[in-house]
Scaffold this active site. Structure first.
Site, PDB file in Angstrom:
ATOM      1  N   GLY A   1       0.812  -1.214   0.000  1.00  0.00           N
ATOM      2  CA  GLY A   1       0.000   0.000   0.000  1.00  0.00           C
ATOM      3  C   GLY A   1       0.840   1.256   0.000  1.00  0.00           C
TER       4      GLY A   1
ATOM      5  N   ASP B   1       4.112   1.529  -1.595  1.00  0.00           N
ATOM      6  CA  ASP B   1       4.613   1.661  -2.967  1.00  0.00           C
ATOM      7  C   ASP B   1       3.666   0.901  -3.902  1.00  0.00           C
ATOM      8  OD1 ASP B   1       6.143   2.280  -5.135  1.00  0.00           O
ATOM      9  OD2 ASP B   1       7.834   0.976  -4.627  1.00  0.00           O
TER      10      ASP B   1
ATOM     11  N   ASN C   1       1.792  -7.799  -4.249  1.00  0.00           N
ATOM     12  CA  ASN C   1       0.482  -7.920  -3.612  1.00  0.00           C
ATOM     13  C   ASN C   1      -0.576  -7.658  -4.678  1.00  0.00           C
ATOM     14  OD1 ASN C   1      -1.967  -6.866  -2.273  1.00  0.00           O
ATOM     15  ND2 ASN C   1      -0.792  -7.081  -0.392  1.00  0.00           N
TER      16      ASN C   1
ATOM     17  N   ASN D   1      -4.358 -10.586  -1.844  1.00  0.00           N
ATOM     18  CA  ASN D   1      -5.013  -9.683  -0.904  1.00  0.00           C
ATOM     19  C   ASN D   1      -6.514  -9.905  -0.998  1.00  0.00           C
ATOM     20  OD1 ASN D   1      -5.779  -7.697   0.813  1.00  0.00           O
ATOM     21  ND2 ASN D   1      -5.056  -5.993  -0.435  1.00  0.00           N
TER      22      ASN D   1
ATOM     23  N   CYS E   1      -8.991  -6.410   1.959  1.00  0.00           N
ATOM     24  CA  CYS E   1      -9.072  -4.952   1.991  1.00  0.00           C
ATOM     25  C   CYS E   1     -10.519  -4.538   2.238  1.00  0.00           C
ATOM     26  CB  CYS E   1      -8.577  -4.360   0.673  1.00  0.00           C
ATOM     27  SG  CYS E   1      -8.811  -2.585   0.622  1.00  0.00           S
TER      28      CYS E   1
HETATM   29  C1  FMN Z   1      -2.793   4.225   3.401  1.00  0.00           C
HETATM   30  C2  FMN Z   1      -2.734   2.731   3.434  1.00  0.00           C
HETATM   31  C3  FMN Z   1      -2.895   2.007   2.263  1.00  0.00           C
HETATM   32  C4  FMN Z   1      -2.833   0.611   2.284  1.00  0.00           C
HETATM   33  N1  FMN Z   1      -2.968  -0.074   1.114  1.00  0.00           N
HETATM   34  C5  FMN Z   1      -2.870  -1.428   1.131  1.00  0.00           C
HETATM   35  C6  FMN Z   1      -2.926  -2.166  -0.073  1.00  0.00           C
HETATM   36  O1  FMN Z   1      -3.047  -1.604  -1.163  1.00  0.00           O
HETATM   37  N2  FMN Z   1      -2.830  -3.518   0.004  1.00  0.00           N
HETATM   38  C7  FMN Z   1      -2.677  -4.183   1.198  1.00  0.00           C
HETATM   39  O2  FMN Z   1      -2.587  -5.412   1.206  1.00  0.00           O
HETATM   40  N3  FMN Z   1      -2.580  -3.497   2.346  1.00  0.00           N
HETATM   41  C8  FMN Z   1      -2.678  -2.151   2.347  1.00  0.00           C
HETATM   42  N4  FMN Z   1      -2.580  -1.465   3.520  1.00  0.00           N
HETATM   43  C9  FMN Z   1      -2.473  -2.221   4.793  1.00  0.00           C
HETATM   44  C10 FMN Z   1      -1.026  -2.350   5.262  1.00  0.00           C
HETATM   45  O3  FMN Z   1      -0.256  -3.078   4.348  1.00  0.00           O
HETATM   46  C11 FMN Z   1      -0.989  -3.058   6.642  1.00  0.00           C
HETATM   47  O4  FMN Z   1      -1.450  -4.384   6.490  1.00  0.00           O
HETATM   48  C12 FMN Z   1      -1.846  -2.358   7.686  1.00  0.00           C
HETATM   49  O5  FMN Z   1      -1.793  -0.960   7.545  1.00  0.00           O
HETATM   50  C13 FMN Z   1      -1.405  -2.700   9.124  1.00  0.00           C
HETATM   51  O6  FMN Z   1      -0.072  -2.349   9.361  1.00  0.00           O
HETATM   52  P1  FMN Z   1       0.372  -0.955  10.042  1.00  0.00           P
HETATM   53  O7  FMN Z   1      -0.403  -0.820  11.310  1.00  0.00           O
HETATM   54  O8  FMN Z   1       1.860  -1.082  10.239  1.00  0.00           O
HETATM   55  O9  FMN Z   1       0.023   0.128   9.077  1.00  0.00           O
HETATM   56  C14 FMN Z   1      -2.632  -0.073   3.525  1.00  0.00           C
HETATM   57  C15 FMN Z   1      -2.463   0.664   4.700  1.00  0.00           C
HETATM   58  C16 FMN Z   1      -2.510   2.044   4.674  1.00  0.00           C
HETATM   59  C17 FMN Z   1      -2.324   2.809   5.963  1.00  0.00           C
END
Ligand code: FMN
EC number: 1.3.5.2
Length: 344
Positions: free
Chosen positions: A68, A70, A144, A177, A180
């Site tokens: 999410g 990159d 992903n 994934n 989401c």
């Molecule tokens: C702004 C944002 C965008 C994200 N986009 C994706 C995504 O496209 N695909 C995905 O599998 N996870 C996405 N995530 C989830 C993160 O990869 C991660 O699983 C989740 O934020 C929990 O980890 P953290 O608390 O360290 O952020 C996103 C998270 C954030 C904050």
């Protein structure tokens, strides 16, 4: 320096704008000859004891950048200099899509959290492939993959298949994934029978390739124990290579942010400190109840070395960060690696 100077300035601005600005800044700085080696000197910890061998890959260290960040695979070469052991690009969907209307990314400063409903905004598979052709081979890359928002349920598998085929030559491992919360109706992706079908289909393709890539499933932190039991069974049956626990949460319990603020923000996935405990519990449940039968990548609310060690103690083999990277800055990666070394 990050928390004292850079973060307070960044946090004045709109989170999504700052995300793009940071990308441009890191790209620009990384073109200046001595800067990449300066970043490496500041943030990398090189020690054989940090190496992890998992599903046939050797990770230089167990700390990765979560999906999410990159999304379009434009910054992974530069991010490799910030000390990560691996970077997961995406979520990539077959066609490019704008995602949900803006504003869709919100900081919860008092909670050290983020709520996002980006909705898989990405430039699509073809663009990601073009970017991945520029890989300098500095770091392990995860791909992903997901489905386009307007894909009909009967075509979900086709979307994953297309991304899998397209990215196969360019990434080291895959993540399906299916968790989401921001991409419309989720009923089918919550259905274990469908997941079995999806995994089997992708594995079939994988077996036809000359090199087989590890395939992992990324799950939500909001699953109950019965659903987690089903995931354990699913992994045993399909022999998928591992699980990433976890994605963002739809739960809003126990937040410091006011009810009014949360209502104003609306729907989205919560990440950061507020999901830390739940994500660790999910990891522990999966590890304990499967007798540690499969690799787990632990992610959710890691903002300190202690948080990362807790995930590893709970049963994670590798960890990933996203929100903690925003709140703590790049030194977090180094601090975690140093703490892991100190414990080894
Ligand atoms: C702004 C944002 C965008 C994200 N986009 C994706 C995504 O496209 N695909 C995905 O599998 N996870 C996405 N995530 C989830 C993160 O990869 C991660 O699983 C989740 O934020 C929990 O980890 P953290 O608390 O360290 O952020 C996103 C998270 C954030 C904050």
């Amino acid at each position: 320096m990050y928390k004292l100077i850079i973060r307070p300035i960044f946090f004045i601005f709109d989170p999504e704008k700052i995300h793009h600005f940071t990308f441009s800044l890191v790209k620009f700085l990384s073109k200046i000859p001595f800067i990449p080696s300066l970043f490496r000197g500041l943030y990398q910890v090189n020690d054989k004891k940090l190496e992890r061998n998992l599903f046939g890959l050797t990770f230089k260290n167990p700390v990765g950048l979560a999906a999410g960040f990159d999304k379009n695979a434009v910054l992974y070469n530069e991010l490799a200099d910030f000390g990560f052991g691996f970077v997961e690009i995406g979520t990539v969907t077959p066609k490019g899509q704008a995602g949900n209307p803006k504003k869709r990314l919100f900081r919860l400063k008092d909670d050290q959290g983020i709520i996002n409903r980006m909705g898989f905004n990405n430039e699509g598979l073809a663009t990601a492939i073009e970017q991945l052709k520029k890989n300098k081979g500095k770091i392990i890359l995860g791909g992903n993959i997901g489905k386009n928002t307007n894909t009909a349920p009967e075509d979900y598998t086709e979307d994953y298949v297309e991304c899998f085929k397209g990215l196969h030559p360019y990434v080291d491992y895959f993540v399906l994934n299916v968790s989401c919360p921001n991409v419309g109706s989720h009923a089918k992706l919550d259905d274990v029978d469908y997941l079995k079908e999806l995994i089997t289909e992708v594995q079939k393709l994988n077996n036809q390739e000359s090199v087989q890539r590890p395939i992992l499933l990324k799950i939500a932190p909001d699953l109950n124990n019965q659903q987690l039991d089903e995931i354990i069974e699913l992994v045993a049956e399909t022999k998928i290579d591992g699980v990433i626990a976890s994605n963002t949460s739809v739960n809003r319990e126990g937040l410091k942010a006011s009810k009014e603020r949360l209502e104003e923000i609306g729907n989205g996935g919560l990440s950061g400190q507020p999901v830390k405990e739940r994500s660790t519990k999910v990891i522990k449940y999966l590890a304990d109840n499967s007798n540690k039968a499969f690799p787990i990548i632990g992610v959710g609310g890691i903002h300190s070395e202690k948080d990362a060690l807790e995930k590893l103690d709970a049963g994670a083999d590798l960890v990933q960060i996203y929100t903690g990277f925003i709140y703590e800055g790049p030194s977090l990666v180094k601090r975690i690696n140093k703490a892991i070394l100190a414990k080894s």
